[in-house]
Every structure is written in structure tokens, then in C-alpha cells.
Design an enzyme around this catalytic site. Sequence first.
Site, PDB file in Angstrom:
ATOM      1  N   CYS A 248       1.391  -9.651  15.085  1.00 17.10           N
ATOM      2  CA  CYS A 248       2.823  -9.691  14.783  1.00 17.10           C
ATOM      3  C   CYS A 248       3.542  -8.621  15.602  1.00 17.10           C
ATOM      4  O   CYS A 248       3.276  -7.421  15.434  1.00 17.10           O
ATOM      5  CB  CYS A 248       3.051  -9.466  13.290  1.00 17.10           C
ATOM      6  SG  CYS A 248       4.789  -9.404  12.821  1.00 17.10           S
TER       7      CYS A 248
ATOM      8  N   HIS B 283      -0.249 -10.009   2.137  1.00 16.29           N
ATOM      9  CA  HIS B 283      -1.492 -10.030   2.905  1.00 16.29           C
ATOM     10  C   HIS B 283      -2.159 -11.404   2.922  1.00 16.29           C
ATOM     11  O   HIS B 283      -2.941 -11.707   3.821  1.00 16.29           O
ATOM     12  CB  HIS B 283      -2.496  -9.037   2.318  1.00 16.29           C
ATOM     13  CG  HIS B 283      -2.022  -7.622   2.296  1.00 16.29           C
ATOM     14  ND1 HIS B 283      -1.359  -7.075   1.225  1.00 16.29           N
ATOM     15  CD2 HIS B 283      -2.121  -6.630   3.224  1.00 16.29           C
ATOM     16  CE1 HIS B 283      -1.070  -5.813   1.493  1.00 16.29           C
ATOM     17  NE2 HIS B 283      -1.524  -5.514   2.696  1.00 16.29           N
TER      18      HIS B 283
ATOM     19  N   HIS C  13     -10.309  -5.518   4.695  1.00 20.53           N
ATOM     20  CA  HIS C  13      -8.857  -5.487   4.527  1.00 20.53           C
ATOM     21  C   HIS C  13      -8.410  -6.773   3.837  1.00 20.53           C
ATOM     22  O   HIS C  13      -8.966  -7.849   4.072  1.00 20.53           O
ATOM     23  CB  HIS C  13      -8.173  -5.346   5.887  1.00 20.53           C
ATOM     24  CG  HIS C  13      -6.694  -5.120   5.819  1.00 20.53           C
ATOM     25  ND1 HIS C  13      -5.798  -6.145   5.618  1.00 20.53           N
ATOM     26  CD2 HIS C  13      -5.956  -3.984   5.906  1.00 20.53           C
ATOM     27  CE1 HIS C  13      -4.567  -5.647   5.597  1.00 20.53           C
ATOM     28  NE2 HIS C  13      -4.642  -4.340   5.768  1.00 20.53           N
TER      29      HIS C  13
ATOM     30  N   GLU D  89      -5.891  -8.789   4.187  1.00 22.28           N
ATOM     31  CA  GLU D  89      -5.532  -9.901   5.077  1.00 22.28           C
ATOM     32  C   GLU D  89      -6.776 -10.530   5.688  1.00 22.28           C
ATOM     33  O   GLU D  89      -6.891 -11.761   5.770  1.00 22.28           O
ATOM     34  CB  GLU D  89      -4.594  -9.435   6.195  1.00 22.28           C
ATOM     35  CG  GLU D  89      -4.198 -10.566   7.128  1.00 22.28           C
ATOM     36  CD  GLU D  89      -3.393 -10.109   8.335  1.00 22.28           C
ATOM     37  OE1 GLU D  89      -3.528 -10.738   9.420  1.00 22.28           O
ATOM     38  OE2 GLU D  89      -2.621  -9.130   8.221  1.00 22.28           O
TER      39      GLU D  89
ATOM     40  N   THR E  70      -2.988  -9.660  11.941  1.00 23.89           N
ATOM     41  CA  THR E  70      -1.621  -9.588  12.479  1.00 23.89           C
ATOM     42  C   THR E  70      -1.152  -8.174  12.798  1.00 23.89           C
ATOM     43  O   THR E  70      -0.206  -7.998  13.573  1.00 23.89           O
ATOM     44  CB  THR E  70      -0.619 -10.216  11.488  1.00 23.89           C
ATOM     45  OG1 THR E  70      -0.681  -9.519  10.241  1.00 23.89           O
ATOM     46  CG2 THR E  70      -0.925 -11.688  11.261  1.00 23.89           C
TER      47      THR E  70
ATOM     48  N   SER F 227      -2.669   2.963   2.902  1.00 19.12           N
ATOM     49  CA  SER F 227      -2.156   2.099   3.960  1.00 19.12           C
ATOM     50  C   SER F 227      -2.841   2.333   5.302  1.00 19.12           C
ATOM     51  O   SER F 227      -2.739   3.423   5.881  1.00 19.12           O
ATOM     52  CB  SER F 227      -0.643   2.301   4.110  1.00 19.12           C
ATOM     53  OG  SER F 227      -0.150   1.641   5.254  1.00 19.12           O
ATOM     54  N   SER F 228      -3.504   1.302   5.817  1.00 14.21           N
ATOM     55  CA  SER F 228      -4.109   1.390   7.156  1.00 14.21           C
ATOM     56  C   SER F 228      -3.032   1.541   8.216  1.00 14.21           C
ATOM     57  O   SER F 228      -3.182   2.305   9.178  1.00 14.21           O
ATOM     58  CB  SER F 228      -4.941   0.132   7.437  1.00 14.21           C
ATOM     59  OG  SER F 228      -5.987  -0.007   6.519  1.00 14.21           O
TER      60      SER F 228
ATOM     61  N   HIS G  92       0.829  -1.203   0.000  1.00  9.31           N
ATOM     62  CA  HIS G  92       0.000   0.000   0.000  1.00  9.31           C
ATOM     63  C   HIS G  92       0.869   1.261   0.000  1.00  9.31           C
ATOM     64  O   HIS G  92       0.833   2.081   0.925  1.00  9.31           O
ATOM     65  CB  HIS G  92      -0.947  -0.004   1.204  1.00  9.31           C
ATOM     66  CG  HIS G  92      -2.019  -1.031   1.090  1.00  9.31           C
ATOM     67  ND1 HIS G  92      -2.604  -1.634   2.170  1.00  9.31           N
ATOM     68  CD2 HIS G  92      -2.616  -1.582   0.002  1.00  9.31           C
ATOM     69  CE1 HIS G  92      -3.510  -2.509   1.760  1.00  9.31           C
ATOM     70  NE2 HIS G  92      -3.527  -2.488   0.439  1.00  9.31           N
TER      71      HIS G  92
END
Length: 289
Positions: A201, A73, A125, A127, A163, A229-230, A39
Site C-alpha cells: 500500500c 488487518h 502478523h 494481516e 501491504t 505496532s510493527s 495497535h
Amino acid sequence: MTISIDPHSGFCFGVTRAIRQAENELQAGPLFCLGDIVHNGQEVERLERLGLQTIDYDALRELRHGRVLLRAHGEPPSTYHIAQANELEIIDATCPVVKQLQERIRETYLQYPDAQIVIFGKEGHAEVIGLVGQTHNTAIVIESPTDLDRIDYRRPIYLFSQTTKSVETFRLIVEEITRRREQLSADPSALPPFEWHDTICRNVSNRVEEIKAFAREQDIVYFVGGEKSSNAKVLFAHCKEANPNSVFLSSPDEITSPPDLPQDGRIGICGATSTPLWLMLAVRDRLAI
């Protein structure tokens, strides 16, 4: 005046691995990527100049006999089924941490078919779509403690997390689920099972305290991140909390004039887990002119 780059900023392990795989595979010929590989528009454009072609799911369904890279992701099982049916070669760059989480969710779903799989994450999202797909899209996604009314506390609950989410918010969610369950019965043995798995993570979650510490040491901070990008949005919010003189940039071209600082002023440059080092260096060079 000093200019320093936060040593903890930049690509996380999973993104670094995906970028390297893309660069290596591009040497062998045409390569498609399902969705933006990261992103960050600047990095996507760099790789596209090397030959990477970004496609969406509609294009994937029409593609035949090509090579497709799956980004860090991760993807739901349906993506692999489409690739197999279309005779596509998959280069799987799913982050190992995400891949392991997908497997844990899938195993739990298969072992406890009547239970509720709950995922703390951002709805939609990339992921999270991959994680929900491990449960045939039956998992419940909660973005904050305010979403906990979606859960049936009379049934078993197995909680996981995207994560890259907040460790503190995950802890609050665990506490609130526990509290609501206890309201059903004073006897713990009479309650249905509740298992929670902290699958966040730490390579990403530790960035919050690291970036706040870095920001406090500067007179002004330039945070470099992609608009999509979040992670960049979250980290920048923490950065600005630690240092109100923080500026969000997506490109060094957005710096139109040098900051008004004394000769001994301190300028800090930092970024998201999706921000390439070369872009932060470009911001540094722009400020040094």
C-alpha cells in the site's frame, strides 16, 4: 519555540474506516472486536470506554449470537466459518486494500494448486495470518531475503507482499529470486513460471520518506506510537535515522520535563499509521504547558 505535528502522520485509510465502523456500530448496542482494533493501547482503551469489548479466538469459539467486528488487518476463512457456525453477526472492517489482496492470493492458489504462494511479510502478523489462510495455510512466509532458502526454485513461484512492507526490500527479494532461478538454467523458457505482484500500500510505504523529511526539519522529534505496532517500530527507526534526537512515546504522560531547547527551537510530533490524531494533539498540549 514552535511545536508542529506532521500532517502525514496518523491513521491510514483502512484504520480510519475501521474506527468509524466501530463507533457507528456501538450506537446500536454491544459490540465485540476480534483482537485489538488497532495497535495503539490508548485508542483501544478509548473505544472500550464506549463499549467495545476486545476478545481473542478462544472467546470467539465460545461466543453465540453476538456482533463481532473484524479489524482492518483482515481474517482467514476459518474465522468466518466459526462466526457462521456460532450464528454471529460479522461487521467486516477489513481494509479494502487487504481484502483485494486476499482475493488475489485465493484466486492464484485455486488456479495454480501445484505452485508455491510466497508472501513477503511478518510471520504471525494479523494481516499475514489472514493472507496465509487463503491458501489453506500452505503459503510460504518470508520476512527477508535471508529466508529465500525455503523456496523450491524448480517449482512455479507466485510472490505477494503484506501491504505494509518495505518497497525496497520487496525489490531485493524479486531480484534474488530471479538470480537463483537463472542459476538453474540459462534458457528462460526452461524455467518454471515466476510471477511477482507488488501489493504494498503506497499510502503506508510513502510514510517513510515523508516522516524522514519531517524529522530533518526539527530540533527534537516526539514519535507517538503503540508498543505493539510493527509499523510504529519501523517508522520510528527511520525517524531516528533522520534525526538522532527522536524520542518514542506511547503516552503524553511519559514527558516528565520540557526539552532543553532555545527559544527558537523546533519540536516535531509524528506517529504511526495506528496513531490517532487526538493522541498527537495531547502530546502537543503537554509540551505547550
